[in-house]
Design an enzyme around this catalytic site. Sequence first.
Site, mmCIF file in Angstrom:
data_model
loop_
_atom_site.group_PDB
_atom_site.id
_atom_site.type_symbol
_atom_site.label_atom_id
_atom_site.label_comp_id
_atom_site.label_asym_id
_atom_site.label_seq_id
_atom_site.Cartn_x
_atom_site.Cartn_y
_atom_site.Cartn_z
ATOM 1 N N ASP A 305 14.202 44.982 -10.227
ATOM 2 C CA ASP A 305 13.061 45.702 -10.775
ATOM 3 C C ASP A 305 12.410 44.760 -11.803
ATOM 4 O O ASP A 305 12.939 43.693 -12.140
ATOM 5 C CB ASP A 305 13.474 47.047 -11.393
ATOM 6 C CG ASP A 305 12.285 48.008 -11.473
ATOM 7 O OD1 ASP A 305 11.135 47.545 -11.293
ATOM 8 O OD2 ASP A 305 12.493 49.207 -11.705
HETATM 9 C C1 BGC Z 1 9.222 50.204 -11.662
HETATM 10 C C2 BGC Z 1 9.347 49.971 -10.176
HETATM 11 C C3 BGC Z 1 8.110 49.298 -9.639
HETATM 12 C C4 BGC Z 1 7.873 48.006 -10.414
HETATM 13 C C5 BGC Z 1 6.668 47.222 -9.948
HETATM 14 C C6 BGC Z 1 8.803 48.946 -12.397
HETATM 15 O O1 BGC Z 1 8.503 49.204 -13.729
HETATM 16 O O2 BGC Z 1 10.456 50.669 -12.169
HETATM 17 O O3 BGC Z 1 9.588 51.182 -9.525
HETATM 18 O O4 BGC Z 1 8.248 49.048 -8.283
HETATM 19 O O5 BGC Z 1 7.694 48.332 -11.783
HETATM 20 O O6 BGC Z 1 5.487 47.813 -10.306
#
Ligand code: BGC
Length: 780
Positions: A305
Amino acid sequence: MKINKLKSLIAGTALAAGVGFSATAQSSLAHTGDWKSYSKDATIEAKVDSLLALMTLEEKIGQMTQFPGKTAVTGPAIQDDYKEYMEKGLVGSMFNVFGAKGLRQLQQYAVENSRLNIPVLFAADIIHGYKTTFPIPLAESCSWDLELMERSARIAAEEGTAAGISWTFAPMIDTSRDPRWGRVMEGAGEDVYLGKKVAEARVKGFQGIESWEDFGKPNTMLATAKHFVAYGAAEAGRDYNTTDMSDRTLRETYFPPFEAAIDAGVATFMTSFNEIGGVPCTGSKYLYSDVLRGEWDFRGTVVTDYTAINEMVDHGFAEDLKEAAQKSLDAGIDMDMNGAAFIKHVGALIEEGKITEDHVNQAAARILELKFILGLFEDPYRYMDEEREAATIEKAEYFEEARRNAQRSIVLLKNENNTLPLAKKEKKKVALIGPFVKERMSLNGDWAIKGDRKKSVTLEEGLMAAYKKSKVDFLYAQGATLPRKIEAENAKTAEEIQSKVEEALAVAQDADEIIVAAGEFWKWTGEAASRTDITLPKSQKALLRALKELNKPITLVLMGGRPLDLSWEEENMDAILETWYLGTQAGHAIADVISGDYNPSGKITLTFPRNVGQIPIYYNHKNTGRPEDPAKWADYKSTYLDVPNTPLYPFGFGLSYASFEYKNLNLSSDEFSKGGNITASIEVTNTSKVDGEEIVQLYIRDIAGSVTRPVKELKGFEKVMIKAGETKTIEFSIDESTIEFLTFNNVVAPEAGKFNLWIGTNSADISNAASFRYVENANN
Ligand code: BGC
């Protein structure tokens, strides 16, 4: 959506800070072969190997690096800092950049200016639609309609792939039982059985493949099972917070949707931000090497993530970014989202012997494999066709499907005295009150990636269209403002609140009945949007209380991303419609339900508590040694002094304008043994004068096991249309797969003994019950 944050990150600490390669890592750029000359018929593995053999260490690490996008409405512009990395072949992937034209430019730059011409893999958070925005995933799960969910994911993929994206960071399949957590809006609720089915449907919809070869088609996209794992169990519902639980709970409650996603062929996994048992997931060898790749034999790619490697320093799991990079590689992570940990430190880690080049080869190979599977080497621009983009985005048929989907995501929570539907042919004055009557920006909810918020249909517009030729007259007053920030709501003075309430009262007293549209501004749920107070905002509550004094029928239309504490509303409103955030066609779909053009059929997939103190509250809890059983325990039992144990609205609950009667529950036998099965059937009659859909639910309870079992577990459901006056017989087959569980010996198996069974209209309906036994054979 998080562009500003992304920009500052790239400009500051992370990627822009430079690439830390030593002289040895930057080996000669000269190469002797050309991957393009390899036969197209060679296996993907052979192609990957031959390409890897040509790559420098630096280029391989580049494949493991995912850059954030700097997007403009019209598409991304090539930024100087990307150029430098692209020229060196260091941009394996980019995310949250959109549009066929802009991405074609980016791709062209990367392919034409890098030594090995390796295409970039473009990813994005396409969660509940791309341009055509569908209901938030929690809402959609309330339809219990798996084909509907598959279709919306497919449409999102059709649009997204036409706009250049071949990888979505969805579905989010975190089991979640805490409405304080803002991200409950993004999943399928609290239940494991339903969660598995929804995970499967969404993976199938996004990917759109029957077999891996289908990824060669330009409308297919890679899906991501996220966030692995137990992110939804954040302590106290505070986003990113610590989780801790037994391995059994992980395996029973949080793993299953991920296993289901693998069975459905999901191509990638994303790590989660949280720690479990003291180990941040992004550095967990247990999760990624032992379970995911070991036990489950997952062959796809794992992406972190957003800066999750970097955050392991804050967790206190690594002293610096270099150690964090090492730990995540050791765990089995392939790609670093936005963190620059790999690009900065992997070269040195290899030099120091802390990791081997094999780590890098393996990760880079997995990422290259995705690119080969998608056919990007044959045509790096296959997703970047402007004509297809123009012909695909926001098709009329997608809007129709969004409306159908939104109708089915609405849940009717209360309907005293048939307050709803609001007949078109009766002459009536209806006061439309509340900050959500004209609210447009919230309707797409969070994670509506490119959906044009200005185009979504408001409740007012929906009603005006539906009642155009009716005898109903609508009046309007806002009654309360809708601040973007909770602080601003809390800062409202009593006088400010009262003056808006007065406006509403002046209008409403002339009306025969009132529809109030209330709820949470869209930024109040979603990522980093946890709340400890899950009641309606105070000015809206004051409005409702004042309107109640008028003694007229009131329908409350709720918008929001989480179950709220509606105890007061349940007592005081005549009808309550939970409409969540329904996306592009919200207003039309709500008007369809209010008017009765569509008879509501949704049922909640997350328990509504009576108050925040009951959380976590979910239907399939354990019984405890002192359950609420008046026959046994007068006192000293597992209850509260101030509220009952029961929720306000149980899992699986939702009303219809029709009424259904369940009777004649029948089991084909009251026992079965290894390899056998029994059939449970029930008759469901629509006793009303309107046709309606009912979601018939099967629950069981394993009375005693080698480990204790929940008081109820959903084991089957069927959504059926039953015409007015009609009776349908619904059947469920019960076999070992229905009753098996993770036994004390850590094997998934059925255990002999007694089981209770219920078939009913929600998880609290116990009116149709039976029991059966599973017996061991003589040769068992
Ligand atoms: C979130 C993810 C997301 C990623 C990219 C993160 O802050 O937890 O679910 O895919 O950002 O935007």
